[in-house]
Motif scaffolding. Structure first.
Motif, short mmCIF file in Angstrom:
data_model
loop_
_atom_site.label_atom_id
_atom_site.label_comp_id
_atom_site.label_asym_id
_atom_site.label_seq_id
_atom_site.Cartn_x
_atom_site.Cartn_y
_atom_site.Cartn_z
N GLY A 144 0.51 -1.40 0.09
CA GLY A 144 0.33 0.11 -0.31
C GLY A 144 0.88 0.98 -0.10
O GLY A 144 1.40 1.68 0.69
N GLY A 161 -0.53 4.21 0.38
CA GLY A 161 -1.27 5.09 0.76
C GLY A 161 -0.16 6.21 2.11
O GLY A 161 0.97 6.05 1.73
N THR A 188 -3.25 -1.70 2.81
CA THR A 188 -3.96 -1.09 1.81
C THR A 188 -5.29 -0.78 2.26
O THR A 188 -5.49 -0.37 3.73
N SER A 189 -6.23 0.16 1.56
CA SER A 189 -7.65 -0.05 2.04
C SER A 189 -7.44 -1.22 2.22
O SER A 189 -7.91 -2.50 1.33
N SER A 228 -7.36 -5.17 0.38
CA SER A 228 -6.61 -5.70 0.99
C SER A 228 -6.55 -7.37 0.53
O SER A 228 -5.55 -7.88 0.18
N ALA A 277 -4.88 -2.37 8.47
CA ALA A 277 -5.31 -2.15 7.39
C ALA A 277 -7.49 -1.64 8.12
O ALA A 277 -7.72 -2.39 9.24
N ASN A 290 -4.49 0.14 14.00
CA ASN A 290 -5.31 0.31 12.71
C ASN A 290 -6.50 1.52 13.92
O ASN A 290 -6.75 2.30 13.02
#
Lengths: 230, 230
Positions: A7, A9, A79-80, A84, A105, A146
């Motif tokens: 990921g 982001g 990842t979103s 995932s 996540a 998370n």
């Protein structure tokens, strides 16, 4: 130890930069390397695009999800949540075997307005953490970190002397101990790491998001976390 | 001021006893008065049955849900979330009109094992708080106190000098201010009362339960709450 972060982001960037600063070899995995290298637009939070970030963080290797899964001795899912499983399914046969998969996540669903809700099929009676363990039984999934803004994940002492809670859960005690050791290197104190038990407890930690998002909305800052007062 | 408390469980008992000790006239409402008066068995947490409690708390009036709705200038919902609408529907026409309804209940579903999950139709994209406001538009629903053990609701200074969070939400600002004044009389400090906005924010505060229940399980005590660290 080599660490792979799935990921690109802001969460993946923050974790990768921290790990590199600690001396780990890090590869960040993405679906399409060329697309990632050309992503110049700022994200929804105003952070610079990944193309800019990777230039100034050139110690971080960049590869596909499959490359990253091969590279890492330890894997981090940033990842979103809704994509995932698809991302990690890119791993070649055997590349997840026996490896710890730290899942940071959340299964957020932005399709029904703001603040996002949780993806119905991955909440309440199920969770992303459980789904990953079910889909990838050869990996040892540990859910943690998370429940907070990524800046605090890797720098907990930024607020309240670091005295706020970080939950862990997972089915493998040895894997949780390894993850705890890494978290302590991030600045987490043993007494603030709360092991909730097996991976089904992801149902609880992922359910922090609906209240987290609203506290963020009401207070105007994401740089907060919860402390358990007894 | 006369206050009605719907529900004879440990939450209703705790709130009623506190309100009586503060000098309010209190009626506790139940489905079947005779059944409640004959309930001698301890509840699932080992608390004495209601029949025992009401004898030692004889300043608390006992009536049907309809009696209580007529009696109270202010109403408190402490029924189990899955039966709250049915309970409050017992109110006679006009008896909810313009009244504040403090909703401290949670839509817990015990049918799928322990710890309970949330009732699917009353979570994630909806909530009990919203359902009550929708079903009873003539009342002013204020959701609060539902994120903690009932002993702390009425005695927050029991832990951490009272410095832990209690959320409020609801569509009527005046109603929220009235509820804040009552909460301050319970010992809540202004700075620990966090107004999240309208009643849709019940989706966030009710989602605290999945993590609350797991922290309870991991730590072995319900006498805890969360503080927001910034």
């Amino acid at each position: 130890m080599k660490i792979a972060v799935f990921g690109t982001g802001s969460v993946g960037q923050t974790i990768s930069a921290k790990l590199v600063s600690m001396g780990y070899e890090v590869m960040i995995g993405t679906r399409d390397v060329n697309e990632a290298r050309s992503r110049t637009a700022a994200d929804m939070y105003g952070n610079p695009g990944f193309a800019t970030w990777i230039i100034s963080n050139n110690k971080v290797k960049l590869g596909t999800f499959a490359d990253a899964a091969s590279f890492g001795d330890l894997l981090v899912n940033a990842t979103s949540g809704g994509s995932s499983v698809e991302a990690i399914k890119s791993a070649k046969t055997g590349d997840l075997k026996g490896k710890i998969l730290i899942d940071i996540a959340n299964p957020l669903d932005f399709s029904k307005g703001m603040p996002p809700c949780l993806i119905p099929s991955l909440s309440n009676t199920f969770s992303l953490g459980e789904e990953l363990q079910k889909e990838f039984p050869e990996a040892k999934v540990v859910k943690t970190l998370n429940t907070m803004w990524c800046g605090l994940m890797v720098n907990p002492v930024m607020i309240g002397n670091g005295d706020h809670v970080n939950y862990l859960c997972g089915n493998d005690s040895g894997a949780k101990n390894t993850v705890k050791d890494l978290l302590k290197k991030f600045g987490w104190k043993e007494e603030n790491l709360l092991d909730l038990g097996d991976i089904t407890n992801s149902r609880g930690t992922e359910a922090v998001l609906p209240i987290w998002l609203r506290v963020w909305g009401a207070t105007g800052t994401g740089a907060f976390n919860f402390r358990i007062v007894r």
